[in-house]
Scaffold this motif. Sequence first.
Motif, PDB file in Angstrom:
ATOM      1  N   ARG A 129      -0.398   8.387  16.488  1.00 23.65           N
ATOM      2  CA  ARG A 129      -0.258   6.993  16.047  1.00 23.65           C
ATOM      3  C   ARG A 129       1.121   6.800  15.422  1.00 23.65           C
ATOM      4  O   ARG A 129       1.288   6.859  14.198  1.00 23.65           O
ATOM      5  N   ALA A 130       2.095   6.562  16.276  1.00 22.78           N
ATOM      6  CA  ALA A 130       3.484   6.531  15.833  1.00 22.78           C
ATOM      7  C   ALA A 130       3.756   5.404  14.841  1.00 22.78           C
ATOM      8  O   ALA A 130       4.402   5.619  13.798  1.00 22.78           O
ATOM      9  N   MET A 131       3.306   4.192  15.143  1.00 24.99           N
ATOM     10  CA  MET A 131       3.601   3.062  14.259  1.00 24.99           C
ATOM     11  C   MET A 131       2.902   3.219  12.911  1.00 24.99           C
ATOM     12  O   MET A 131       3.477   2.946  11.857  1.00 24.99           O
ATOM     13  N   TYR A 132       1.659   3.652  12.942  1.00 22.49           N
ATOM     14  CA  TYR A 132       0.920   3.881  11.699  1.00 22.49           C
ATOM     15  C   TYR A 132       1.571   4.995  10.890  1.00 22.49           C
ATOM     16  O   TYR A 132       1.742   4.874   9.670  1.00 22.49           O
ATOM     17  N   ALA A 133       1.960   6.082  11.546  1.00 23.35           N
ATOM     18  CA  ALA A 133       2.606   7.182  10.840  1.00 23.35           C
ATOM     19  C   ALA A 133       3.896   6.723  10.181  1.00 23.35           C
ATOM     20  O   ALA A 133       4.217   7.137   9.058  1.00 23.35           O
ATOM     21  N   GLY A 134       4.642   5.866  10.876  1.00 19.14           N
ATOM     22  CA  GLY A 134       5.867   5.334  10.271  1.00 19.14           C
ATOM     23  C   GLY A 134       5.575   4.540   9.016  1.00 19.14           C
ATOM     24  O   GLY A 134       6.256   4.690   7.991  1.00 19.14           O
ATOM     25  N   MET A 135       4.555   3.693   9.060  1.00 17.28           N
ATOM     26  CA  MET A 135       4.182   2.917   7.882  1.00 17.28           C
ATOM     27  C   MET A 135       3.726   3.815   6.746  1.00 17.28           C
ATOM     28  O   MET A 135       3.963   3.526   5.562  1.00 17.28           O
ATOM     29  N   ARG A 136       3.080   4.926   7.054  1.00 18.38           N
ATOM     30  CA  ARG A 136       2.583   5.824   6.022  1.00 18.38           C
ATOM     31  C   ARG A 136       3.725   6.492   5.246  1.00 18.38           C
ATOM     32  O   ARG A 136       3.521   6.999   4.147  1.00 18.38           O
ATOM     33  N   THR A 137       4.918   6.516   5.837  1.00 22.21           N
ATOM     34  CA  THR A 137       6.051   7.130   5.128  1.00 22.21           C
ATOM     35  C   THR A 137       6.629   6.214   4.058  1.00 22.21           C
ATOM     36  O   THR A 137       7.434   6.664   3.231  1.00 22.21           O
ATOM     37  N   LEU A 138       6.246   4.940   4.055  1.00 21.28           N
ATOM     38  CA  LEU A 138       6.816   3.971   3.130  1.00 21.28           C
ATOM     39  C   LEU A 138       6.045   3.963   1.813  1.00 21.28           C
ATOM     40  O   LEU A 138       4.843   4.214   1.777  1.00 21.28           O
ATOM     41  N   ALA A 139       6.754   3.657   0.747  1.00 16.29           N
ATOM     42  CA  ALA A 139       6.110   3.533  -0.560  1.00 16.29           C
ATOM     43  C   ALA A 139       5.201   2.315  -0.567  1.00 16.29           C
ATOM     44  O   ALA A 139       5.568   1.247  -0.061  1.00 16.29           O
ATOM     45  N   VAL A 140       4.019   2.469  -1.141  1.00 20.78           N
ATOM     46  CA  VAL A 140       3.086   1.353  -1.263  1.00 20.78           C
ATOM     47  C   VAL A 140       3.474   0.532  -2.490  1.00 20.78           C
ATOM     48  O   VAL A 140       3.622   1.079  -3.579  1.00 20.78           O
ATOM     49  N   PRO A 141       3.673  -0.769  -2.343  1.00 15.83           N
ATOM     50  CA  PRO A 141       4.070  -1.598  -3.498  1.00 15.83           C
ATOM     51  C   PRO A 141       3.018  -1.562  -4.596  1.00 15.83           C
ATOM     52  O   PRO A 141       1.824  -1.406  -4.329  1.00 15.83           O
ATOM     53  N   SER A 142       3.462  -1.741  -5.821  1.00 19.55           N
ATOM     54  CA  SER A 142       2.523  -1.765  -6.945  1.00 19.55           C
ATOM     55  C   SER A 142       1.988  -3.172  -7.212  1.00 19.55           C
ATOM     56  O   SER A 142       0.855  -3.333  -7.683  1.00 19.55           O
ATOM     57  N   GLU A 143       2.792  -4.201  -6.925  1.00 17.81           N
ATOM     58  CA  GLU A 143       2.358  -5.582  -7.154  1.00 17.81           C
ATOM     59  C   GLU A 143       1.197  -5.891  -6.210  1.00 17.81           C
ATOM     60  O   GLU A 143       1.283  -5.631  -5.002  1.00 17.81           O
ATOM     61  N   PRO A 144       0.084  -6.446  -6.701  1.00 19.54           N
ATOM     62  CA  PRO A 144      -1.137  -6.548  -5.894  1.00 19.54           C
ATOM     63  C   PRO A 144      -1.004  -7.335  -4.593  1.00 19.54           C
ATOM     64  O   PRO A 144      -1.536  -6.908  -3.558  1.00 19.54           O
ATOM     65  N   VAL A 145      -0.323  -8.490  -4.608  1.00 19.44           N
ATOM     66  CA  VAL A 145      -0.212  -9.279  -3.376  1.00 19.44           C
ATOM     67  C   VAL A 145       0.607  -8.515  -2.339  1.00 19.44           C
ATOM     68  O   VAL A 145       0.234  -8.436  -1.157  1.00 19.44           O
ATOM     69  N   ALA A 146       1.707  -7.925  -2.768  1.00 18.90           N
ATOM     70  CA  ALA A 146       2.527  -7.114  -1.858  1.00 18.90           C
ATOM     71  C   ALA A 146       1.751  -5.895  -1.374  1.00 18.90           C
ATOM     72  O   ALA A 146       1.845  -5.493  -0.203  1.00 18.90           O
ATOM     73  N   ARG A 147       0.964  -5.308  -2.258  1.00 15.90           N
ATOM     74  CA  ARG A 147       0.168  -4.139  -1.910  1.00 15.90           C
ATOM     75  C   ARG A 147      -0.883  -4.490  -0.851  1.00 15.90           C
ATOM     76  O   ARG A 147      -1.097  -3.737   0.099  1.00 15.90           O
TER      77      ARG A 147
ATOM     78  N   TRP B 271      -0.749  -7.006   1.341  1.00 14.90           N
ATOM     79  CA  TRP B 271      -0.061  -7.252   2.607  1.00 14.90           C
ATOM     80  C   TRP B 271       0.368  -5.935   3.255  1.00 14.90           C
ATOM     81  O   TRP B 271       0.152  -5.715   4.457  1.00 14.90           O
ATOM     82  N   HIS B 272       0.965  -5.050   2.473  1.00 14.75           N
ATOM     83  CA  HIS B 272       1.475  -3.783   3.000  1.00 14.75           C
ATOM     84  C   HIS B 272       0.343  -2.949   3.607  1.00 14.75           C
ATOM     85  O   HIS B 272       0.460  -2.428   4.726  1.00 14.75           O
ATOM     86  N   SER B 273      -0.758  -2.832   2.884  1.00 10.08           N
ATOM     87  CA  SER B 273      -1.869  -2.002   3.358  1.00 10.08           C
ATOM     88  C   SER B 273      -2.571  -2.632   4.550  1.00 10.08           C
ATOM     89  O   SER B 273      -3.003  -1.932   5.474  1.00 10.08           O
ATOM     90  N   ALA B 274      -2.695  -3.962   4.550  1.00 11.36           N
ATOM     91  CA  ALA B 274      -3.250  -4.643   5.724  1.00 11.36           C
ATOM     92  C   ALA B 274      -2.369  -4.397   6.945  1.00 11.36           C
ATOM     93  O   ALA B 274      -2.876  -4.193   8.062  1.00 11.36           O
ATOM     94  N   THR B 275      -1.063  -4.382   6.751  1.00 12.92           N
ATOM     95  CA  THR B 275      -0.137  -4.138   7.854  1.00 12.92           C
ATOM     96  C   THR B 275      -0.234  -2.700   8.342  1.00 12.92           C
ATOM     97  O   THR B 275      -0.150  -2.440   9.547  1.00 12.92           O
ATOM     98  N   MET B 276      -0.429  -1.758   7.416  1.00 13.18           N
ATOM     99  CA  MET B 276      -0.684  -0.377   7.828  1.00 13.18           C
ATOM    100  C   MET B 276      -1.894  -0.290   8.747  1.00 13.18           C
ATOM    101  O   MET B 276      -1.867   0.377   9.794  1.00 13.18           O
ATOM    102  N   LEU B 277      -2.961  -0.956   8.342  1.00 12.30           N
ATOM    103  CA  LEU B 277      -4.186  -0.927   9.138  1.00 12.30           C
ATOM    104  C   LEU B 277      -3.996  -1.640  10.477  1.00 12.30           C
ATOM    105  O   LEU B 277      -4.576  -1.246  11.494  1.00 12.30           O
ATOM    106  N   ARG B 278      -3.173  -2.682  10.486  1.00 18.99           N
ATOM    107  CA  ARG B 278      -2.887  -3.377  11.745  1.00 18.99           C
ATOM    108  C   ARG B 278      -2.163  -2.459  12.718  1.00 18.99           C
ATOM    109  O   ARG B 278      -2.466  -2.423  13.917  1.00 18.99           O
ATOM    110  N   GLU B 279      -1.180  -1.695  12.208  1.00 22.32           N
ATOM    111  CA  GLU B 279      -0.448  -0.786  13.075  1.00 22.32           C
ATOM    112  C   GLU B 279      -1.341   0.375  13.521  1.00 22.32           C
ATOM    113  O   GLU B 279      -1.230   0.851  14.660  1.00 22.32           O
TER     114      GLU B 279
END
Length: 275
Positions: free
Chosen positions: A130-148, A150-158
């Motif tokens: 899962r190349a796209m998902y693996a790439g997203m997993r290398t990124l820092a997860v934001p601490s701010e809840p709304v950004a967090r 969005w970021h995690s939903a995008t991980m799951l989308r990829e």
Amino acid sequence: MTSIARRMFDLLEPICLVTYQADECNEEMAALGHRTYWDGYFASRAAPLGRVSAQVVHAAFYNFADGEAARHIPSAWETISPEASLAARERGSTASLRRIIGEELANSEGLVRAAELTTKAAMSAPTEGRAMYAGMRTLAVPSEPVARLWHSATMLREHRGDGHIAALVGARIGGTESHVLSALEMGIYPAESFGRIHHLPKERLAEVMGGLRERGLVDADGRFTDAGRETKQRIETLTDELAAAPYEALEPAELDELITELEPITAKLVAVGSQ
């Protein structure tokens, strides 16, 4: 878990769509210096993969026509770093999500909890294949809840997208062919008029439709055959099966809680088309 994967897709997809449909992300990309919407799209979505070639981006994205990735990669990174594009995508997506759902919901305990549980699921799945998902997993997860969220939903989308590509490859359905099947499923006819492919050369579209006819997936008029519908359904069912793994990390009570907390957020986004 297959039905849970489909339910979670329905709840999380509107969160992800703000990136592509709301104004803020596009404005952030333009302010950064990206010339067009598609420059920003390719640069920011591919950025988790690193400075890879257009051929790699084309393979990972899968459903764009030949040459489309090369019109934007690597030129979009020549003056704007992948890291800067990623940051702009997060800022714009978070701003649009906050605007649409409103401050009360954005600052609610329910959203905080939804972000926590979505992140727990998003960080739990294997990355192999899962190349796209693996790439997203290398990124820092934001601490701010709304950004967090969005970021995690995008991980799951990829993650889901990587599985969908595997399902398409297994069914011998190419990227452009997948758009034809999606268009027909949505009732768009002729399928060649679908917005994702209508700009392609007529010769290329005729070649794609001819190949689907030869395989018995569309009829002489370019409409679904029974075999075509069955093929599309098999792909969607397998996509759901392959998307289930992240949600196995959540207890049944946590899944129920996540669905409950996401529902009002998703409802707000669906009401305006995530714009």
